[in-house]
Scaffold this active site. Sequence first.
Site, PDB file in Angstrom:
ATOM      1  N   HIS A  48       0.906  -1.081   0.196  1.00  0.00           N
ATOM      2  CA  HIS A  48      -0.115   0.128  -0.051  1.00  0.00           C
ATOM      3  C   HIS A  48       0.884   1.312  -0.024  1.00  0.00           C
ATOM      4  O   HIS A  48       1.333   1.697   1.217  1.00  0.00           O
ATOM      5  CB  HIS A  48      -0.809  -0.115   1.154  1.00  0.00           C
ATOM      6  CG  HIS A  48      -1.909   0.938   1.124  1.00  0.00           C
ATOM      7  ND1 HIS A  48      -3.330   0.882   1.505  1.00  0.00           N
ATOM      8  CD2 HIS A  48      -1.861   2.388   0.977  1.00  0.00           C
ATOM      9  CE1 HIS A  48      -3.895   2.308   1.283  1.00  0.00           C
ATOM     10  NE2 HIS A  48      -2.980   2.766   1.193  1.00  0.00           N
ATOM     11  N   HIS A 101       1.266   4.817  -2.451  1.00  0.00           N
ATOM     12  CA  HIS A 101       0.750   5.735  -3.620  1.00  0.00           C
ATOM     13  C   HIS A 101       1.900   6.102  -4.342  1.00  0.00           C
ATOM     14  O   HIS A 101       2.999   6.674  -3.747  1.00  0.00           O
ATOM     15  CB  HIS A 101      -0.047   6.926  -3.262  1.00  0.00           C
ATOM     16  CG  HIS A 101      -1.389   6.319  -2.590  1.00  0.00           C
ATOM     17  ND1 HIS A 101      -2.639   6.351  -3.047  1.00  0.00           N
ATOM     18  CD2 HIS A 101      -1.506   5.789  -1.114  1.00  0.00           C
ATOM     19  CE1 HIS A 101      -3.504   5.805  -2.251  1.00  0.00           C
ATOM     20  NE2 HIS A 101      -2.906   5.385  -1.036  1.00  0.00           N
ATOM     21  N   ARG A 161       3.156  16.581 -15.183  1.00  0.00           N
ATOM     22  CA  ARG A 161       2.507  17.204 -16.456  1.00  0.00           C
ATOM     23  C   ARG A 161       2.950  16.524 -17.532  1.00  0.00           C
ATOM     24  O   ARG A 161       2.252  16.656 -18.732  1.00  0.00           O
ATOM     25  CB  ARG A 161       2.923  18.831 -16.419  1.00  0.00           C
ATOM     26  CG  ARG A 161       2.404  19.595 -15.213  1.00  0.00           C
ATOM     27  CD  ARG A 161       2.097  20.921 -15.509  1.00  0.00           C
ATOM     28  NE  ARG A 161       1.922  21.574 -14.040  1.00  0.00           N
ATOM     29  CZ  ARG A 161       1.785  22.713 -13.840  1.00  0.00           C
ATOM     30  NH1 ARG A 161       2.351  23.653 -14.841  1.00  0.00           N
ATOM     31  NH2 ARG A 161       1.602  23.360 -12.532  1.00  0.00           N
ATOM     32  N   ASP A 189      -6.400   2.958  -8.899  1.00  0.00           N
ATOM     33  CA  ASP A 189      -7.501   3.543  -8.046  1.00  0.00           C
ATOM     34  C   ASP A 189      -8.353   4.822  -8.688  1.00  0.00           C
ATOM     35  O   ASP A 189      -7.799   5.474  -9.275  1.00  0.00           O
ATOM     36  CB  ASP A 189      -7.090   3.918  -6.575  1.00  0.00           C
ATOM     37  CG  ASP A 189      -6.456   5.022  -6.351  1.00  0.00           C
ATOM     38  OD1 ASP A 189      -5.611   5.876  -7.439  1.00  0.00           O
ATOM     39  OD2 ASP A 189      -6.330   5.698  -5.325  1.00  0.00           O
ATOM     40  N   GLY A 233      -9.021   8.339  -1.878  1.00  0.00           N
ATOM     41  CA  GLY A 233      -9.647   9.774  -1.470  1.00  0.00           C
ATOM     42  C   GLY A 233     -10.406   9.576  -0.316  1.00  0.00           C
ATOM     43  O   GLY A 233     -10.340   8.918   0.626  1.00  0.00           O
ATOM     44  N   GLU A 282     -10.685   4.364   6.465  1.00  0.00           N
ATOM     45  CA  GLU A 282      -9.623   4.918   7.086  1.00  0.00           C
ATOM     46  C   GLU A 282     -10.024   6.247   7.878  1.00  0.00           C
ATOM     47  O   GLU A 282      -9.497   6.606   9.027  1.00  0.00           O
ATOM     48  CB  GLU A 282      -8.815   5.613   5.743  1.00  0.00           C
ATOM     49  CG  GLU A 282      -7.664   6.373   5.843  1.00  0.00           C
ATOM     50  CD  GLU A 282      -6.919   7.075   4.817  1.00  0.00           C
ATOM     51  OE1 GLU A 282      -7.669   6.965   3.656  1.00  0.00           O
ATOM     52  OE2 GLU A 282      -5.903   7.239   4.843  1.00  0.00           O
ATOM     53  N   ASP A 293       2.071   3.998   2.705  1.00  0.00           N
ATOM     54  CA  ASP A 293       1.066   4.786   2.222  1.00  0.00           C
ATOM     55  C   ASP A 293       1.700   6.099   1.216  1.00  0.00           C
ATOM     56  O   ASP A 293       1.739   5.795   0.007  1.00  0.00           O
ATOM     57  CB  ASP A 293       0.070   5.473   3.095  1.00  0.00           C
ATOM     58  CG  ASP A 293      -1.269   5.796   2.795  1.00  0.00           C
ATOM     59  OD1 ASP A 293      -1.766   5.277   1.561  1.00  0.00           O
ATOM     60  OD2 ASP A 293      -1.923   6.410   3.849  1.00  0.00           O
TER      61      ASP A 293
HETATM   62  N1  LIG Z   1      -4.120   7.971   2.782  1.00  0.00           N
HETATM   63  C1  LIG Z   1      -4.695   7.985   1.667  1.00  0.00           C
HETATM   64  N2  LIG Z   1      -6.144   7.732   1.627  1.00  0.00           N
HETATM   65  C2  LIG Z   1      -6.989   7.951   0.639  1.00  0.00           C
HETATM   66  N3  LIG Z   1      -6.320   8.429  -0.637  1.00  0.00           N
HETATM   67  C3  LIG Z   1      -4.951   8.629  -0.744  1.00  0.00           C
HETATM   68  C4  LIG Z   1      -4.367   8.648   0.423  1.00  0.00           C
HETATM   69  N4  LIG Z   1      -2.992   8.796  -0.001  1.00  0.00           N
HETATM   70  C5  LIG Z   1      -2.997   9.147  -1.182  1.00  0.00           C
HETATM   71  N5  LIG Z   1      -4.300   9.009  -1.635  1.00  0.00           N
HETATM   72  C6  LIG Z   1      -4.509   9.153  -3.088  1.00  0.00           C
HETATM   73  O1  LIG Z   1      -5.330  10.593  -3.179  1.00  0.00           O
HETATM   74  C7  LIG Z   1      -6.079  10.322  -4.164  1.00  0.00           C
HETATM   75  C8  LIG Z   1      -7.179  11.315  -4.001  1.00  0.00           C
HETATM   76  C9  LIG Z   1      -7.458  12.174  -5.295  1.00  0.00           C
HETATM   77  C10 LIG Z   1      -8.952  13.004  -4.992  1.00  0.00           C
HETATM   78  O2  LIG Z   1      -9.439  12.884  -4.212  1.00  0.00           O
HETATM   79  C11 LIG Z   1      -9.386  13.735  -6.052  1.00  0.00           C
HETATM   80  C12 LIG Z   1     -10.530  14.420  -5.931  1.00  0.00           C
HETATM   81  C13 LIG Z   1     -10.892  15.444  -7.046  1.00  0.00           C
HETATM   82  C14 LIG Z   1      -9.956  15.446  -8.385  1.00  0.00           C
HETATM   83  C15 LIG Z   1      -8.932  14.793  -8.276  1.00  0.00           C
HETATM   84  C16 LIG Z   1      -7.950  15.130  -9.529  1.00  0.00           C
HETATM   85  O3  LIG Z   1      -6.999  14.531  -9.780  1.00  0.00           O
HETATM   86  O4  LIG Z   1      -8.376  15.829 -10.247  1.00  0.00           O
HETATM   87  C17 LIG Z   1      -8.494  14.062  -7.328  1.00  0.00           C
HETATM   88  C18 LIG Z   1      -6.476   9.168  -4.426  1.00  0.00           C
HETATM   89  O5  LIG Z   1      -6.949   8.282  -5.513  1.00  0.00           O
HETATM   90  C19 LIG Z   1      -5.489   8.132  -3.799  1.00  0.00           C
HETATM   91  O6  LIG Z   1      -4.708   7.554  -4.546  1.00  0.00           O
HETATM   92 ZN   LIG Z   2      -3.664   5.046   0.585  1.00  0.00          ZN
END
Ligand SMILES: Nc1ncnc2c1ncn2[C@@H]1O[C@H](CCC(=O)c2cccc(C(=O)O)c2)[C@@H](O)[C@H]1O
Ligand SMILES: [Zn+2]
Length: 353
Positions: free
Chosen positions: A27, A29, A82, A149, A183, A213, A291
């Site tokens: 796990h 990212h 980017r 994901d 997320g 979580e 994480d």
């Molecule tokens: N501890 C965590 N617990 C949960 N997730 C975690 C954790 N750590 C990292 N992530 C990551 O954060 C992303 C969140 C991205 C997100 O919410 C979002 C919302 C709106 C637009 C966009 C965009 O990209 O435009 C993105 C998740 O997909 C995940 O891979």
């Molecule tokens: Zn995570």
Amino acid sequence: MTDHLVDADAPRDLHAFIAGLPKAELHVHHVGSASPRIVAELAARHPDSKVPTDPEALADYFTFTDFAHFIDVYLSVVDLIRTPEDVRLLTYEVARDLARQQVRYAELTITPFSSTRRGIDERAFMEAIEDARKAAEAEFGTVLRWCFDIPGEAGLESAEETARLATDDRLRPEGLVSFGLGGPEIGVPRPQFKPYFDRAIAAGLHSVPHAGETTGPQTIWDALTELRAERIGHGTSAAQDPKLLAHLAEHRIPLEVCPTSNIATRAVRTIEEHPLARFVEAGVLVTINSDDPPMFGTDLDNEYAVAARLLGLDERGLAELAKNAVTASFLDEPGKARIAAEIDTYTAGWLAP
Ligand SMILES: Nc1ncnc2c1ncn2[C@@H]1O[C@H](CCC(=O)c2cccc(C(=O)O)c2)[C@@H](O)[C@H]1O
Ligand SMILES: [Zn+2]
């Protein structure tokens, strides 16, 4: 980056044992693993970004008031990536950091939607991660696999796009093994993602959503019943539900526990209150993971040191913990046996008089 999170209390020789222990990481990212050096370098290339260009200043920037703040900061780093070359470099450097910690196998969670919606060509994106995967395996001996994901809060459009990228035979990368959901959880119920998980599972992918979580045990039940989860990302709130703990133990559903992350995002108040020990007492198969390590001022070695303290483990206990991750991984049986044997040989050598 908050160095007070680093576990200084474990005995020194246990740190040395952990540093050499062959490990699997289940796990972690992709963007969340970017080292301060890489983040600062990317930030310097993009002066319009609010991300600091000085690796030292990142420590403050990576101090979070709550989970929502963490996601805000996370997305500011996502914004720095980017081009396909950014993706390739990030992936390769992440593999280098994993290899340094004796990680033999890692399942890296990638959010392709975040990159494609920011204009990175989908084919070039897949090529970039696959190039880095192959280079990492050849040069460092670390085997990487992908979990794609859904960023749940980005809505069903992101679920559709992620499912398409994960199941289209012309696009889906060779290293892809699983399908996830990440997320914020509050206001993002798991059941709505069932059709996308059904498609991914039908295409041969494993189901590994984050659940419990930042919300209660019902989210974990939903992940199990609706999304057919084979492992649970975090699963912290399972500790509140004895029936759920018994279910996880009986069905051998592993938890991907990330102790320092839970403190840094303020999902759990203090490390002493972390439920890791309760999971083990209930007979749940726990794995230890990092994480978003640089953002949380940690790495996988430090997470093992934290776990050793919370669980009172010695070298043999730590070796068992490392083998849990191998057991819970989506490696084939010969691959699992190879790393498990390596862990045993290393541990026996370490403990030999
Ligand atoms: N501890 C965590 N617990 C949960 N997730 C975690 C954790 N750590 C990292 N992530 C990551 O954060 C992303 C969140 C991205 C997100 O919410 C979002 C919302 C709106 C637009 C966009 C965009 O990209 O435009 C993105 C998740 O997909 C995940 O891979
Ligand atoms: Zn995570």
